[in-house]
Design an enzyme around this catalytic site. Structure first.
Site, PDB file in Angstrom:
ATOM      1  N   ASP A  67       0.818  -1.213   0.000  1.00  0.00           N
ATOM      2  CA  ASP A  67       0.000   0.000   0.000  1.00  0.00           C
ATOM      3  C   ASP A  67       0.852   1.263   0.000  1.00  0.00           C
ATOM      4  OD1 ASP A  67       0.914  -0.510   2.595  1.00  0.00           O
ATOM      5  OD2 ASP A  67      -1.063  -0.982   3.375  1.00  0.00           O
ATOM      6  N   ASN A 136      -7.525  -2.821  14.412  1.00  0.00           N
ATOM      7  CA  ASN A 136      -8.917  -3.034  14.000  1.00  0.00           C
ATOM      8  C   ASN A 136      -9.049  -4.239  13.058  1.00  0.00           C
ATOM      9  OD1 ASN A 136      -7.813  -2.121  11.646  1.00  0.00           O
ATOM     10  ND2 ASN A 136      -9.198  -0.384  11.358  1.00  0.00           N
ATOM     11  N   HIS A 138      -7.325  -4.725  10.244  1.00  0.00           N
ATOM     12  CA  HIS A 138      -7.043  -4.499   8.816  1.00  0.00           C
ATOM     13  C   HIS A 138      -5.787  -5.242   8.383  1.00  0.00           C
ATOM     14  CE1 HIS A 138      -4.631  -0.523   9.670  1.00  0.00           C
ATOM     15  NE2 HIS A 138      -3.784  -1.502   9.469  1.00  0.00           N
TER      16      HIS A 138
HETATM   17  C1  F6R Z   1       1.504  -1.522   6.148  1.00  0.00           C
HETATM   18  C2  F6R Z   1       0.187  -2.164   6.227  1.00  0.00           C
HETATM   19  C3  F6R Z   1      -0.589  -2.187   7.493  1.00  0.00           C
HETATM   20  C4  F6R Z   1       0.274  -2.561   8.718  1.00  0.00           C
HETATM   21  C5  F6R Z   1      -0.583  -2.514   9.978  1.00  0.00           C
HETATM   22  C6  F6R Z   1       0.242  -2.772  11.216  1.00  0.00           C
HETATM   23  O1  F6R Z   1       2.031  -1.598   4.848  1.00  0.00           O
HETATM   24  O2  F6R Z   1      -0.281  -2.627   5.248  1.00  0.00           O
HETATM   25  O3  F6R Z   1      -1.623  -3.127   7.368  1.00  0.00           O
HETATM   26  O4  F6R Z   1       0.818  -3.831   8.535  1.00  0.00           O
HETATM   27  O5  F6R Z   1      -1.199  -1.260  10.097  1.00  0.00           O
HETATM   28  O6  F6R Z   1       1.128  -1.706  11.402  1.00  0.00           O
HETATM   29  P1  F6R Z   1       2.293  -1.788  12.482  1.00  0.00           P
HETATM   30  O7  F6R Z   1       3.216  -2.854  12.021  1.00  0.00           O
HETATM   31  O8  F6R Z   1       2.950  -0.423  12.447  1.00  0.00           O
HETATM   32  O9  F6R Z   1       1.646  -2.094  13.785  1.00  0.00           O
END
Ligand code: F6R
Length: 244
Positions: A67, A136, A138
């Site tokens: 992303d 959440n 995602h």
């Molecule tokens: C990043 C991405 C997000 C992260 C998620 C966790 O490219 O796609 O889904 O993997 O927000 O973020 P962290 O690792 O910072 O807790």
């Protein structure tokens, strides 16, 4: 689904890096899907060390990032493009021509999404995608919703995601509200998936993704439908799982 619980963030990172290295050793021109965020930083450090000390070569590897924010210059310090070069790509021998990150600074983000899917297909699909997970639930930037998005698309980031990412910006108002992300379908088409999570803050999302109902309200739950998923956790992130 294979679940491995490690004792620490550093153990999670080295187990993850070893799995990536194995894929590259078996297939030097492997196609990888890569995340940004805090979770994979330790894995990137390990892979850089393997490159520098053990001759692990990324020369023929192709990468696709999950992303990118919409509206930031490519070399903005908070763009995912900057993150990847700073934390990983500039330290390894990858051919820059083989690096793919959605361009969030384009006139036509919709066209960029369609092009990104074409590039993935042209590369022969993704051998291994590495994911983190949001609090959440995602994965990539597929936020809780009423459907599983099929392919790379434009998303409006959840307020909780904007808040979580504000730590990287001067203020929450600077966090972009839109992003380009691979879809759940793009992720499900990858041949192998590796999900990483550490810390107790992720325990509930991990529990619901791996052991809750499969629902787009918790996007990570889609992983239960994939046939080759490895989950690598630390004890904090695994603390709510029922492990037999
Ligand atoms: C990043 C991405 C997000 C992260 C998620 C966790 O490219 O796609 O889904 O993997 O927000 O973020 P962290 O690792 O910072 O807790």
């Amino acid at each position: 689904m294979k679940i491995k619980v490690t004792n620490s963030y550093s153990e999670m990172s080295s187990v993850a890096a070893s799995k990536v290295a194995k894929i590259i050793e078996e297939k030097p021109n492997a196609v990888l899907g890569l995340p940004t965020g805090n979770t994979p930083l330790g894995m990137y450090h390990e892979l850089i060390a393997m490159h520098q000390k053990a001759n692990l070569s990324f020369e023929k590897v192709t990468t696709f990032n999950l992303d990118e924010y919409i509206g930031l210059e490519r070399d903005h310090i908070n763009s995912y493009n900057y993150f990847m070069f700073h934390n990983f790509f500039k330290h390894i021998d990858i051919d820059k021509a083989n690096i793919n990150i959605p361009n969030g600074n384009t006139e036509d983000p919709k066209e960029e999404c369609a092009e990104y899917e074409k590039k993935i297909a042209k590369a022969g699909g993704i051998d291994l995608i590495i994911l983190g997970i949001g609090v959440n639930g995602h994965i990539a930037f597929n936020e809780p919703s009423d459907h599983f998005p099929a392919s790379t698309h434009i998303v409006t980031l959840d307020q909780s995601t904007v808040q979580a990412n504000a730590r990287f910006f001067m203020s929450v108002d600077e966090v972009p509200r839109f992003a380009i992300t691979m879809g759940i379908g793009s992720i499900m088409h990858c041949r192998k998936i590796m999900l990483l999570a550490n810390g107790e803050a992720k325990a509930q999302a991990v529990k619901e993704a791996l052991q809750g109902p499969i629902t787009p309200a918790l996007p990570g739950s889609a992983l239960q439908l994939h046939k080759d998923v490895t989950v690598i956790l630390d004890t904090g992130a695994a603390s709510r799982l029922t492990l037999t």
